[in-house]
Write an enzyme that holds these catalytic residues in place. Structure first.
Site, mmCIF file in Angstrom:
data_model
loop_
_atom_site.group_PDB
_atom_site.id
_atom_site.type_symbol
_atom_site.label_atom_id
_atom_site.label_comp_id
_atom_site.label_asym_id
_atom_site.label_seq_id
_atom_site.Cartn_x
_atom_site.Cartn_y
_atom_site.Cartn_z
ATOM 1 C CG ASP A 11 -2.730 0.692 12.118
ATOM 2 O OD1 ASP A 11 -1.858 1.585 11.932
ATOM 3 O OD2 ASP A 11 -2.415 -0.491 12.351
ATOM 4 C CB CYS A 68 -0.579 -0.170 9.280
ATOM 5 S SG CYS A 68 0.371 -1.378 8.349
ATOM 6 C CB THR A 70 5.127 -3.018 9.008
ATOM 7 O OG1 THR A 70 3.844 -3.621 8.759
ATOM 8 C CG2 THR A 70 5.675 -3.489 10.349
ATOM 9 C CG HIS A 101 8.152 -0.802 -14.297
ATOM 10 N ND1 HIS A 101 9.177 -1.712 -14.305
ATOM 11 C CD2 HIS A 101 8.538 0.197 -15.150
ATOM 12 C CE1 HIS A 101 10.142 -1.309 -15.118
ATOM 13 N NE2 HIS A 101 9.789 -0.135 -15.631
ATOM 14 C CG HIS A 136 5.562 -1.454 -17.566
ATOM 15 N ND1 HIS A 136 6.263 -2.499 -17.007
ATOM 16 C CD2 HIS A 136 6.477 -0.664 -18.188
ATOM 17 C CE1 HIS A 136 7.554 -2.340 -17.257
ATOM 18 N NE2 HIS A 136 7.708 -1.241 -17.977
HETATM 19 C C1 RB5 Z 1 -0.403 -2.728 14.909
HETATM 20 O O1 RB5 Z 1 0.237 -3.001 16.126
HETATM 21 C C2 RB5 Z 1 0.421 -3.265 13.741
HETATM 22 O O2 RB5 Z 1 0.364 -4.648 13.730
HETATM 23 C C3 RB5 Z 1 -0.065 -2.675 12.446
HETATM 24 O O3 RB5 Z 1 0.033 -1.295 12.492
HETATM 25 C C4 RB5 Z 1 0.687 -3.096 11.199
HETATM 26 O O4 RB5 Z 1 2.056 -2.923 11.343
HETATM 27 C C5 RB5 Z 1 0.318 -4.388 10.616
HETATM 28 O O5 RB5 Z 1 0.819 -4.823 9.562
#
Ligand code: RB5
Length: 159
Positions: A11, A68, A70, A101, A136
Protein backbone atom coordinates in the site's frame (compact mmCIF):
# COMPACT_ATOMS: atom_id res chain seq x y z
CA UNK A 1 19.20 -21.73 -14.49
CA UNK A 2 16.06 -19.68 -15.08
CA UNK A 3 15.63 -16.54 -13.01
CA UNK A 4 13.20 -16.67 -10.12
CA UNK A 5 10.20 -14.35 -10.21
CA UNK A 6 9.51 -12.45 -6.99
CA UNK A 7 6.11 -10.78 -6.63
CA UNK A 8 5.90 -7.42 -4.88
CA UNK A 9 2.89 -5.63 -3.44
CA UNK A 10 2.35 -2.76 -1.05
CA UNK A 11 0.00 0.00 0.00
CA UNK A 12 1.10 3.64 0.26
CA UNK A 13 2.76 2.92 3.64
CA UNK A 14 5.08 0.40 1.95
CA UNK A 15 5.48 2.09 -1.42
CA UNK A 16 8.88 3.66 -0.76
CA UNK A 17 10.44 0.48 0.66
CA UNK A 18 8.92 -1.53 -2.20
CA UNK A 19 10.61 0.72 -4.77
CA UNK A 20 13.99 0.19 -3.06
CA UNK A 21 13.47 -3.58 -2.78
CA UNK A 22 12.37 -3.81 -6.40
CA UNK A 23 15.66 -2.31 -7.66
CA UNK A 24 17.65 -4.35 -5.16
CA UNK A 25 16.07 -7.63 -6.34
CA UNK A 26 16.65 -6.77 -9.99
CA UNK A 27 20.31 -6.05 -9.23
CA UNK A 28 20.52 -9.49 -7.62
CA UNK A 29 19.20 -11.03 -10.86
CA UNK A 30 15.59 -11.73 -9.87
CA UNK A 31 12.63 -10.93 -12.11
CA UNK A 32 10.27 -8.62 -10.24
CA UNK A 33 6.51 -8.74 -10.80
CA UNK A 34 5.20 -5.59 -9.16
CA UNK A 35 1.46 -5.68 -8.37
CA UNK A 36 1.44 -2.05 -7.11
CA UNK A 37 0.65 0.32 -5.62
CA UNK A 38 2.63 2.56 -7.93
CA UNK A 39 2.69 5.84 -5.99
CA UNK A 40 2.22 7.11 -2.44
CA UNK A 41 -1.49 8.00 -2.74
CA UNK A 42 -3.57 6.43 0.01
CA UNK A 43 -4.95 2.98 -0.91
CA UNK A 44 -6.30 -0.06 0.98
CA UNK A 45 -3.75 -2.76 1.83
CA UNK A 46 -6.23 -5.70 1.39
CA UNK A 47 -6.44 -4.90 -2.34
CA UNK A 48 -2.68 -5.39 -2.74
CA UNK A 49 -2.53 -8.39 -0.42
CA UNK A 50 -5.22 -9.92 -2.63
CA UNK A 51 -3.31 -9.32 -5.89
CA UNK A 52 -0.13 -11.00 -4.63
CA UNK A 53 -1.72 -13.72 -2.47
CA UNK A 54 -4.23 -14.80 -5.13
CA UNK A 55 -1.36 -15.17 -7.58
CA UNK A 56 0.46 -17.45 -5.10
CA UNK A 57 -2.75 -19.41 -4.42
CA UNK A 58 -3.24 -19.97 -8.17
CA UNK A 59 0.32 -21.26 -8.44
CA UNK A 60 1.40 -18.48 -10.83
CA UNK A 61 4.16 -17.24 -8.54
CA UNK A 62 6.08 -19.03 -5.80
CA UNK A 63 7.38 -16.24 -3.58
CA UNK A 64 6.90 -12.57 -2.91
CA UNK A 65 7.32 -9.60 -0.62
CA UNK A 66 4.38 -7.57 0.72
CA UNK A 67 4.72 -4.28 2.56
CA UNK A 68 2.39 -1.90 4.38
CA UNK A 69 3.11 0.63 7.13
CA UNK A 70 3.58 -1.98 9.83
CA UNK A 71 3.40 -5.16 7.76
CA UNK A 72 0.55 -6.28 9.99
CA UNK A 73 -2.53 -5.51 7.90
CA UNK A 74 -1.11 -6.79 4.63
CA UNK A 75 0.09 -10.07 6.22
CA UNK A 76 -3.27 -10.65 7.94
CA UNK A 77 -5.06 -10.13 4.61
CA UNK A 78 -2.66 -12.31 2.60
CA UNK A 79 -2.92 -15.22 5.04
CA UNK A 80 -6.63 -15.62 4.19
CA UNK A 81 -5.67 -17.23 0.88
CA UNK A 82 -5.10 -21.00 0.55
CA UNK A 83 -1.48 -22.04 0.34
CA UNK A 84 -0.26 -18.62 1.39
CA UNK A 85 2.10 -18.39 4.35
CA UNK A 86 2.96 -14.75 4.90
CA UNK A 87 5.46 -14.07 7.68
CA UNK A 88 5.91 -10.63 9.19
CA UNK A 89 9.64 -10.41 9.90
CA UNK A 90 11.58 -7.65 11.61
CA UNK A 91 15.09 -9.14 11.86
CA UNK A 92 17.22 -11.88 10.29
CA UNK A 93 16.26 -14.41 12.94
CA UNK A 94 12.52 -14.16 12.27
CA UNK A 95 13.25 -14.23 8.53
CA UNK A 96 15.40 -17.37 8.91
CA UNK A 97 12.87 -19.17 11.11
CA UNK A 98 9.97 -18.26 8.81
CA UNK A 99 11.72 -20.24 6.07
CA UNK A 100 13.23 -23.09 8.14
CA UNK A 101 10.07 -23.97 10.10
CA UNK A 102 7.14 -22.32 8.31
CA UNK A 103 8.15 -22.46 4.63
CA UNK A 104 6.87 -18.88 4.35
CA UNK A 105 6.17 -17.99 0.72
CA UNK A 106 5.50 -14.32 1.44
CA UNK A 107 7.78 -12.03 3.39
CA UNK A 108 5.85 -9.18 5.02
CA UNK A 109 7.70 -6.03 6.04
CA UNK A 110 6.75 -2.83 7.83
CA UNK A 111 7.74 0.08 5.60
CA UNK A 112 7.39 2.53 8.48
CA UNK A 113 9.15 0.26 10.97
CA UNK A 114 12.45 -0.93 9.56
CA UNK A 115 15.29 0.86 7.78
CA UNK A 116 16.53 0.11 4.28
CA UNK A 117 19.69 -1.81 5.22
CA UNK A 118 17.85 -3.96 7.76
CA UNK A 119 15.16 -4.68 5.14
CA UNK A 120 17.85 -5.83 2.66
CA UNK A 121 19.45 -8.03 5.32
CA UNK A 122 16.09 -9.62 6.20
CA UNK A 123 15.32 -10.14 2.50
CA UNK A 124 18.68 -11.81 1.79
CA UNK A 125 18.28 -14.18 4.70
CA UNK A 126 14.71 -15.00 3.69
CA UNK A 127 15.57 -15.62 0.03
CA UNK A 128 18.54 -17.85 0.84
CA UNK A 129 17.18 -20.06 3.63
CA UNK A 130 15.66 -23.45 2.70
CA UNK A 131 12.68 -25.07 4.42
CA UNK A 132 13.74 -27.87 6.79
CA UNK A 133 10.74 -30.10 6.01
CA UNK A 134 10.29 -33.21 8.22
CA UNK A 135 8.02 -32.54 11.20
CA UNK A 136 7.60 -28.96 10.03
CA UNK A 137 6.05 -30.14 6.76
CA UNK A 138 3.36 -32.01 8.69
CA UNK A 139 2.53 -28.85 10.66
CA UNK A 140 2.58 -26.59 7.63
CA UNK A 141 0.27 -28.98 5.74
CA UNK A 142 -2.18 -28.89 8.66
CA UNK A 143 -2.71 -25.14 8.20
CA UNK A 144 -4.61 -25.55 4.93
CA UNK A 145 -6.07 -28.97 5.81
CA UNK A 146 -7.74 -27.59 8.95
CA UNK A 147 -8.93 -24.43 7.20
CA UNK A 148 -10.48 -26.53 4.40
CA UNK A 149 -12.13 -28.82 6.99
CA UNK A 150 -13.59 -25.76 8.74
CA UNK A 151 -15.00 -24.26 5.53
CA UNK A 152 -16.56 -27.55 4.39
CA UNK A 153 -18.28 -28.00 7.77
CA UNK A 154 -19.31 -24.34 7.88
CA UNK A 155 -20.78 -24.32 4.39
CA UNK A 156 -22.58 -27.63 5.04
CA UNK A 157 -24.09 -26.25 8.29
CA UNK A 158 -25.18 -22.99 6.63
CA UNK A 159 -26.66 -24.14 3.32
C1 RB5 B 1 -1.99 2.80 6.45
O1 RB5 B 1 -2.04 4.05 7.08
C2 RB5 B 1 -1.62 1.71 7.46
O2 RB5 B 1 -2.68 1.49 8.32
C3 RB5 B 1 -1.21 0.45 6.74
O3 RB5 B 1 -0.14 0.71 5.91
C4 RB5 B 1 -0.79 -0.71 7.61
O4 RB5 B 1 0.18 -0.32 8.53
C5 RB5 B 1 -1.86 -1.52 8.20
O5 RB5 B 1 -1.64 -2.53 8.89
Amino acid sequence: MSKEVIALGSDHGGFYLKSIISKYLENLGYIVKDFGTYDDKSVDYPDYAYKVAASISRGEIERGVIICGTGIGISIAANKFPGVRAALCWDSYTAKMSRLHNNANLLALGGRIIGIELAKDILNTWLNTEFEGGRHLRRVNKIDELAAKFWLEYLEANK
